[in-house]
Scaffold this active site. Structure first.
Site, PDB file in Angstrom:
ATOM      1  N   ASP A  40      55.237   3.340 -24.867  1.00  0.00           N
ATOM      2  CA  ASP A  40      55.339   4.882 -25.177  1.00  0.00           C
ATOM      3  C   ASP A  40      54.302   5.221 -26.173  1.00  0.00           C
ATOM      4  OD1 ASP A  40      56.188   7.183 -26.178  1.00  0.00           O
ATOM      5  OD2 ASP A  40      58.038   6.530 -27.079  1.00  0.00           O
TER       6      ASP A  40
ATOM      7  N   LYS B 104      47.230  12.835 -29.367  1.00  0.00           N
ATOM      8  CA  LYS B 104      47.889  12.841 -27.907  1.00  0.00           C
ATOM      9  C   LYS B 104      47.807  14.344 -27.825  1.00  0.00           C
ATOM     10  CE  LYS B 104      52.137  12.043 -25.695  1.00  0.00           C
ATOM     11  NZ  LYS B 104      53.562  11.465 -25.771  1.00  0.00           N
TER      12      LYS B 104
ATOM     13  N   GLU C   8      58.346  10.594 -19.225  1.00  0.00           N
ATOM     14  CA  GLU C   8      59.045  10.181 -20.480  1.00  0.00           C
ATOM     15  C   GLU C   8      60.420  10.377 -20.133  1.00  0.00           C
ATOM     16  OE1 GLU C   8      57.242  11.989 -24.084  1.00  0.00           O
ATOM     17  OE2 GLU C   8      55.415  10.894 -23.505  1.00  0.00           O
TER      18      GLU C   8
ATOM     19  N   ASP D 262      64.635  15.562 -26.162  1.00  0.00           N
ATOM     20  CA  ASP D 262      63.611  14.811 -26.922  1.00  0.00           C
ATOM     21  C   ASP D 262      62.933  15.614 -28.035  1.00  0.00           C
ATOM     22  OD1 ASP D 262      61.401  13.450 -27.866  1.00  0.00           O
ATOM     23  OD2 ASP D 262      60.610  12.809 -26.089  1.00  0.00           O
TER      24      ASP D 262
END
Ligand code: ADP
Ligand code: MG
Length: 620
Positions: free
Chosen positions: A25, A86, A186, A208
């Site tokens: 992850d 990211k 994800e 999330d």
């Protein structure tokens, strides 16, 4: 789809060699690696016992450090310390500069090709290189833990990641020496971790809430495979915002002025973060700052978070609305991301979905664990009936739009089955048919992609250009079979076709197409922009010409001569001009004809009000 192997009769299967596969992850704030330990897949700790690796990289005097050690430099050496990389993956320099918030480090504006790179004392580094540093640490962690080399990795990406972002995630993994078995969404990984793929069919919400981002995905499970029905979120909403709210609260109560210095600001930030964490365990937290001590309760924090919580609920209802799914049709809600530990968040989610969310897995670890389970399947340690096998589209699927450009509808590497729709419209007034050309590939121009099929949608009622709304849906089923349908939304006229996209394409051909797309990326961008400029210019000229023919009495001679000279210049530029020149003069022509267009619009409206129908105005 991979084929299952079948043993020859009479021969005993020899013991299958176990390969070492990991799930990673790669998060904005924290990253983790998971692998099979004994009989279950778990996240792997560092030597210090930390499972979470902070996604922060410091380019120091000597070495590059990652994680908590790097975080210590956020204050004293912020120019060489990179967090949240990211967010930069797959973005252009211009996009990054347009983020709207201050980056603590510098971008290298002179970097070759205008690619984004960050200036550090180790030279300029690309976002993929920074990400590779994080991945290398996780790879090393896994290898030290198991004493085995990593044979392959499944890396997770947000469901909304586009092709460029996915490609750069893959590039980063390759730079770190990892073989990428697959990129996995994800939310799908989280659902796999909870074993929902083996459960009853139905809809699953994955909620999330991380450090800086919020993502909600609605998945539908059919025949053991997940399909993403809708996604939503906010790329600037997460635990960091809650920290900021809390900082502001404490600052006010401790009597600090607004222009508090940088050092105090950082310690206030750390304090707020730790108070927030404490309030996930306890009802009250005491704090001390600037010779002031106080208490904040869990309830205070919930009240403080009213606006972010409202935003979260709004996103959830939008996702359901987009997919046309009712709350009662949601079977499970999976919680992901460190910030879902907050009781206020859990309560809000439970209230909205009218059920308790799944929280038994650590919300930080659940994505990595799902990726690890998937990696076990893909590396061949489990047969597919022990776990689902998701497949992906090998190349992007899209259709041809004006100017022989490709509009991608389903990006490469999208997990199938998948359905995606996009709305298109007509180019000319009164256009009653639409020609739909389906193509496969990564290049920007139709002639550089592979043609898969064509069909026509007829019977669109005549309307002004741009008014018809044609919804084109691409659907790839679990076997890679593509069907495309087009429907004019207001009238419901419909047409469709079925094609086989990935069949007949050898892996080497796919590789070749990807290679050429990478090599030609810059050239393609230029020709795309030139073609777009030409299409816009031609469309405007057609509109202006038609208007001049229809309403010559609504224009005065001075306006007319300006319009004509701009139009002539544009005709010339269409042959020899650059995209920038064409765009500029198109804009000029547009401006020059605005007043005329407004007068026509007024005239048309009064005509319509006096009993002529829109139809007769439009179809002449
Ligand atoms: P990302 O996916 O962006 O990398 P994470 O899922 O790791 O982020 O979440 C990080 C966020 O979770 C941080 O804002 C952190 O403060 C928050 N967080 C972690 N643990 C807790 C907790 N116990 N209570 C409240 N927030 C928490
Ligand atoms: Mg995350």
């Amino acid at each position: 789809m991979a084929l299952l192997q079948i043993q020859e009769p009479g021969i005993k299967p020899h013991h299958r060699e176990q390969k070492f596969a990991v799930g990673i992850d790669l998060g904005t704030t924290n990253s983790l690696v998971a692998a099979k330990v004994g009989s279950v897949v778990e996240t792997l700790p560092s030597k210090d016992g930390d499972h979470l690796l902070q996604s922060i990289v410091h380019y120091g005097d000597g070495a590059v450090t990652v994680g908590r050690e790097a975080r210590d430099f956020l204050v004293e050496d912020n120019k060489n310390t990179i967090g949240s990389v990211k967010r930069l993956l797959g973005k252009s320099q211009a996009e990054i500069r347009g983020f709207g918030y201050h980056l603590p480090y510098e971008l290298d504006s002179q970097f070759p090709d205008g690619d984004p790179a960050i200036v550090t004392r180790h030279g300029s580094v690309r976002p993929t290189q920074v990400s590779a540093e994080i991945l290398s640490v996780l790879k090393e962690r896994a290898e030290e833990f198991s004493g085995q080399e990593v044979d392959g990795a499944v890396i997770t990406v947000p469901a909304y990641f586009n092709d460029a972002q996915r490609q750069q995630t893959k590039d980063a993994a390759e730079l770190a020496g990892l073989r990428v078995l697959r990129l996995l969404n994800e939310p799908t990984a989280a659902a796999v971790a909870y074993g929902l793929d083996a459960g009853a069919e139905g809809n699953v919400i994955v909620f999330d809430l991380g450090g800086g981002t919020f993502d909600v995905s609605l998945l539908s499970l059919r025949n053991g495979v997940f399909q993403v029905l809708a996604t939503g979120g906010d790329t600037n909403l997460g635990g960091d915002d809650i920290d900021r709210l809390l900082m502001e609260w404490i600052r006010k109560r401790t009597g600090f002025s607004r222009d508090i210095d940088e050092k105090a600001l950082v310690s206030l930030n750390l304090l707020s973060n730790s108070i927030k964490h404490r309030l996930s365990l306890e009802e009250n937290a005491e704090y001390a700052f600037n010779n002031f001590t106080g208490v904040i309760t869990r309830h205070d924090l919930k009240v403080l978070c009213k606006i972010p919580l409202k935003k979260m609920v709004a996103v959830c209802s939008k996702v359901l609305r987009d997919a046309n799914v009712k709350i009662s049709d949601v079977k499970e809600v999976v919680m992901v991301g460190g910030s879902t530990r907050m009781p206020a968040v859990r309560e809000t989610v439970a209230d909205f979905f009218e059920m308790p969310p799944l929280v038994s897995y650590d919300p930080d670890k659940v994505v990595a664990i799902g990726a690890g389970i998937q990696a076990e399947v893909l590396v061949g340690n489990r047969t597919s009936d022990e776990g689902l096998l998701l497949d992906v589209t090998p190349l992007s699927l899209g259709l041809e739009t004006m100017g022989e450009l490709v509009e991608k509808i389903i990006p490469r590497n999208t997990t199938i089955p998948v359905t995606r729709a996009q709305d298109f419209t007509t180019y000319r007034d009164g256009q009653t048919a639409l020609s739909i050309h389906i193509v496969q590939g990564e290049r920007e121009l139709v002639s550089d992609c592979r043609s898969l099929g064509r069909f026509e949608l007829r019977g669109i009622p005549p309307m002004v250009a741009g008014l018809a709304k044609v919804r084109v849906s691409f659907q790839v089923d679990a076997d890679g079979l593509l069907s495309v349908s087009a429907e004019e939304v207001s009238t419901g006229v419909k047409a469709e076709i079925a094609v086989k996209p990935s069949y007949g394409l050898q892996a080497s051909a796919v590789e070749e197409m990807l290679k050429s797309s990478r090599e030609n990326a810059v050239k393609d961008m230029e020709s795309r922009s030139l073609n777009e400029a030409r299409v816009d210019a031609e469309r405007l000229m057609e509109v202006v010409d038609a208007a001049l023919l229809e309403d010559p009495d609504l224009i005065d001679s001075r306006e007319l001569s300006v319009i004509q000279s701009k139009r002539e210049l544009l005709t010339e530029l269409l042959r020899v001009g650059s995209s920038a020149e064409i765009k500029k003069v198109t804009e000029d022509l547009n401006l020059a004809s605005t007043n005329f267009a407004n007068r026509r619009m007024d005239a048309q409206i009064s005509k319509t009000l006096h009993g002529e129908s829109i139809d007769s105005v439009v179809s002449e």
